[in-house]
Scaffold this motif. Structure first.
Motif, PDB file in Angstrom:
ATOM      1  N   ARG A 267      39.821  54.081  17.086  1.00  0.00           N
ATOM      2  CA  ARG A 267      39.863  53.013  16.087  1.00  0.00           C
ATOM      3  C   ARG A 267      39.415  53.524  14.714  1.00  0.00           C
ATOM      4  N   ALA A 268      38.372  54.346  14.706  1.00  0.00           N
ATOM      5  CA  ALA A 268      37.886  54.904  13.442  1.00  0.00           C
ATOM      6  C   ALA A 268      38.941  55.796  12.804  1.00  0.00           C
ATOM      7  N   GLU A 269      39.655  56.556  13.635  1.00  0.00           N
ATOM      8  CA  GLU A 269      40.720  57.417  13.113  1.00  0.00           C
ATOM      9  C   GLU A 269      41.847  56.594  12.495  1.00  0.00           C
ATOM     10  N   GLN A 270      42.167  55.478  13.082  1.00  0.00           N
ATOM     11  CA  GLN A 270      43.217  54.620  12.538  1.00  0.00           C
ATOM     12  C   GLN A 270      42.810  54.050  11.178  1.00  0.00           C
ATOM     13  N   ARG A 271      41.547  53.650  11.043  1.00  0.00           N
ATOM     14  CA  ARG A 271      41.089  53.130   9.751  1.00  0.00           C
ATOM     15  C   ARG A 271      41.109  54.221   8.688  1.00  0.00           C
ATOM     16  N   LEU A 272      40.691  55.414   9.079  1.00  0.00           N
ATOM     17  CA  LEU A 272      40.654  56.518   8.132  1.00  0.00           C
ATOM     18  C   LEU A 272      42.061  56.941   7.712  1.00  0.00           C
ATOM     19  N   LYS A 273      43.011  56.740   8.604  1.00  0.00           N
ATOM     20  CA  LYS A 273      44.396  57.096   8.298  1.00  0.00           C
ATOM     21  C   LYS A 273      44.897  56.355   7.066  1.00  0.00           C
TER      22      LYS A 273
END
Length: 700
Positions: free
Chosen positions: A685-691
């Motif tokens: 989930r954190a990776e998706q937000r950072l994307k």
């Protein structure tokens, strides 16, 4: 007239150029020859010969090496005018001769003889109006002064016009400053001195070729009585200059009042690797056609790049300018030009800085010397990966990516450019606002100024966002990568055979244990949810009773920690010291409760813990905390036991919303939103937000 040697050595320090003596001897020999040629065209070609002798200074040990340098030339020699000039430090003798190609006289060169050597001897045969005389000077470096009476004069019938200058005994000062860690046989080999002389005097010899015609410079070295191969430089060795237009000096400071006022003349020479195998690329600033300051390391920071030919060629780039000529120092080993103003307003209008000169020639030099395998795109990608600097940001800030740069260099220039532009824009915004206060809202130009300020403000915000966002992305990318490795037990510390502490490792990535916000904790709780980044107080294994509420009160009742400890002891019998992490956002009356579960511990057994902790915090906060966010994080769960929880649409994790009610009265204390997640779930989930941030910056 006298030359005060001791005083001159105090006021003119030893040169930073270790071969300054060779340069001074050759310069004087060339000038002397030009004086002779101006008086009589029918003379032999210029001939300069160096004899370099290294000998054992100590008869017992060869560790103490002595040095003697002799230079013989066929110039005009030491006539009466030359002697007067020699004993006058600030003589203008050469300046008044008006002879084409002659060097400017600062009078400091001869002082270097006494800095570098213990003894000076001159034997000079000159034409004294049809008869030949021999003039001799023999002095030690510790001599107080030299006058015209220090020179001996003899008849020299049937002698050729020539001058022999001998320097004996390398001084301790020169040895310590320049040669203590070097091999004297290598430094003073004929081949090494030839290379230095050739590069240093190339520009002047080419400029004088039409005046002096053929010439010969011989270099002979004797090492402990053994004659080394003779090296020679002749007119036939001089290369052709490549055509390069003049380059204006562009000032980047002040009001740019000197922009384009000064020109740089670029002389570029090409040397074949087959013919000049020992060469290196060189870039240097010159004065009076002689090298003064090398810039090679500025552009080619790695030594192997200086020694590596480009398509079989080495390049020598020499830069000249009237501006440089006027600002060369008295030792002619540097320029009296500040490198930059460093914020000093007094230097704003003093002319171009050295940084301006370097920046002005940078594109040309690096375009010539960049290796053919330089991958600009790879360097841009590396900068994006390390620092979040995208290609768009490079374009916006007009920062060039050039050979010799590192990702660090580029990031610093981009962020500095953003900072400078933000300061300038903020100043302009202030001026616009002040101007608006003086305008009449009834006039047409009022709204024009309002629109101008709006657009200016919008562009400034964008610059600030780009600069801040790039740093944020890099930090968060690193934290997510580390967290992902920790979850998958790939960190180096997790490979140890000793006690496994994977839960504690993951916990410390979020925030360190045993600290709270009073300790200026550096946490990464945003990994769970972006808004948590702004929570005011995080207590990780710290007393909740110390959390303040206003200036004179605390958030919780004094017994909160002891009551909570009883609950922890009951719920976590296998580890009474383990407790959840609690984050508090005072103003909104919200709290986050996070429980990390050890590997293999099923999270469904602890669903009631979150509710119990939330009830207790709500009750003990005197009704101030009403919104609770709970997280159970681990690697094991039995989905069939998750009563009241629903699966996320993404199929990663479960969530539930429950009201906090008094079991007796039914009175509502607040609300608990809770999630049960696998460790990998919140990483994804954190990776998706950072994307999303990366897409804004244009970084893959």
């Amino acid at each position: 007239m006298t030359l005060d040697i001791r005083g001159s050595k105090k006021t003119t320090r030893i040169s930073d150029n270790r071969f300054v003596v060779f340069e001074e001897l050759i310069s004087n020999a060339i000038d002397s020859y030009l004086i002779r040629k101006d008086a009589s065209a029918n003379i032999p070609a210029l001939s300069i010969r160096f004899d370099i002798e290294l000998y054992a200074a100590d008869l017992v040990s060869v560790d103490e090496i002595g040095l003697k340098i002799s230079c013989e030339d066929n110039g005009a020699g030491l006539g009466e005018n030359q002697v007067k000039a020699f004993v006058t430090k600030d003589s203008t003798f050469k300046d008044d001769l008006k002879i084409k190609g002659i060097g400017k006289c600062f009078g400091s060169g001869r002082v270097q003889y006494f800095h570098f050597f213990d003894n000076l001897r001159i034997d000079s045969v000159f034409d004294d109006g049809g008869s030949y005389k021999l003039r001799i000077l023999d002095v030690a470096s510790n001599t107080k002064e030299i006058s015209e009476a220090s020179f001996k004069l003899e008849d020299a019938t049937n002698r050729e016009v020539k001058t022999l200058v001998s320097l004996t005994g390398l001084s301790e000062q020169a040895m310590k400053k320049h040669f203590e860690s070097k091999s004297l046989p290598n430094e003073f080999s004929a081949a090494n001195i030839k290379h230095h002389v050739f590069i240093t005097f190339l520009q002047r010899l080419i400029a004088l070729k039409d005046v002096i015609g053929d010439f010969s410079i011989e270099l002979c070295a004797t090492l402990f009585g053994e004659q080394q191969p003779v090296e020679q430089i002749t007119a036939q060795d001089l290369p052709q200059k490549l055509p390069v237009p003049d380059i204006p000096i562009l000032c980047t400071h002040g009001s740019n009042e000197h922009n384009g006022e000064y020109k740089l003349t670029i002389s570029t020479y090409e040397f074949s690797e087959d013919e000049f195998g020992g060469f290196e690329h060189d870039v240097a600033l010159c004065a009076n056609s002689s090298i003064v300051k090398s810039l090679t390391k500025t552009f080619l920071k790695v030594h192997k790049d200086r020694k590596h030919s480009i398509n079989g060629k080495f390049y020598l780039v020499l830069i000249e300018s009237d501006y440089l000529e006027r600002n060369v120092n008295v030792r002619r080993d540097n320029f009296d030009i500040p490198f930059s103003n460093h914020g000093n307003a007094d230097l704003m209008s003093s002319g171009p800085f050295m940084q301006d000169i370097i920046d002005s020639i940078e594109d040309y030099v690096l375009g010539l010397l960049a290796p053919t395998d330089f991958d600009r795109d790879a360097l841009i990608k590396e900068t994006g990966t390390k620092f979040g600097i995208s290609a768009k940001m490079l374009v916006d800030t007009r920062v060039k990516v050039k050979y010799g740069d590192s990702a660090n260099d580029i990031a610093k220039r981009v962020l500095k450019k953003y900072q400078e532009e933000i300061v300038d824009d903020t100043s302009a915004l202030f001026d616009l606002k002040e101007g608006l206060l003086n305008l009449d809202p009834r006039k047409d130009n009022f709204r024009d100024k309002v629109n101008e300020m709006s657009w200016k403000y919008t562009s400034t915000i964008q610059k600030m966002d780009m600069a801040n966002l790039s740093q944020l992305v890099v930090r968060r990318s690193s934290m997510i990568e580390i967290l992902g490795c920790a979850v998958n037990k790939l960190l180096t510390v997790q490979s140890d055979e000793g006690r496994k502490e994977n839960e504690k490792i993951i916990h410390n990535i979020f925030f360190p244990t045993g600290k709270d916000s009073n300790d200026k904790i550096d946490h990464d709780i945003w990994i769970l949810n972006e808004e948590y980044h702004y929570f005011e107080h995080i207590a990780s294994d710290k007393r909740l009773s110390s959390i303040p509420w206003g200036d004179n009160d605390n958030l919780f009742e004094p017994d909160i920690d002891s009551v909570l400890a009883e609950v922890f002891q009951k719920n976590e019998s296998e580890n009474q010291l383990k407790r959840p992490d609690i984050a508090i956002f005072n103003e909104e009356g919200a709290a986050i409760i996070i429980e990390f579960k050890a590997p293999g511990v099923s999270m469904d057994n602890y669903m009631g813990d979150l509710m119990e902790y939330a009830h207790l915090l709500a009750a003990k906060s005197k009704g101030r905390i009403k919104k609770f966010y709970g997280y159970l994080i681990g690697d094991t769960v039995k989905p069939l036991r998750l009563k009241g929880y629903k699966k996320f649409p993404s199929d990663k994790g479960w969530f539930s919303t429950d009201s906090l009610e008094d079991p007796v009265t039914g009175k509502s204390y607040g609300e608990l939103y809770s999630e049960i997640l696998y460790y990998q779930d919140f990483v994804d989930r954190a990776e998706q937000r950072l994307k999303i941030y990366k897409e804004k910056l244009g970084i893959e």
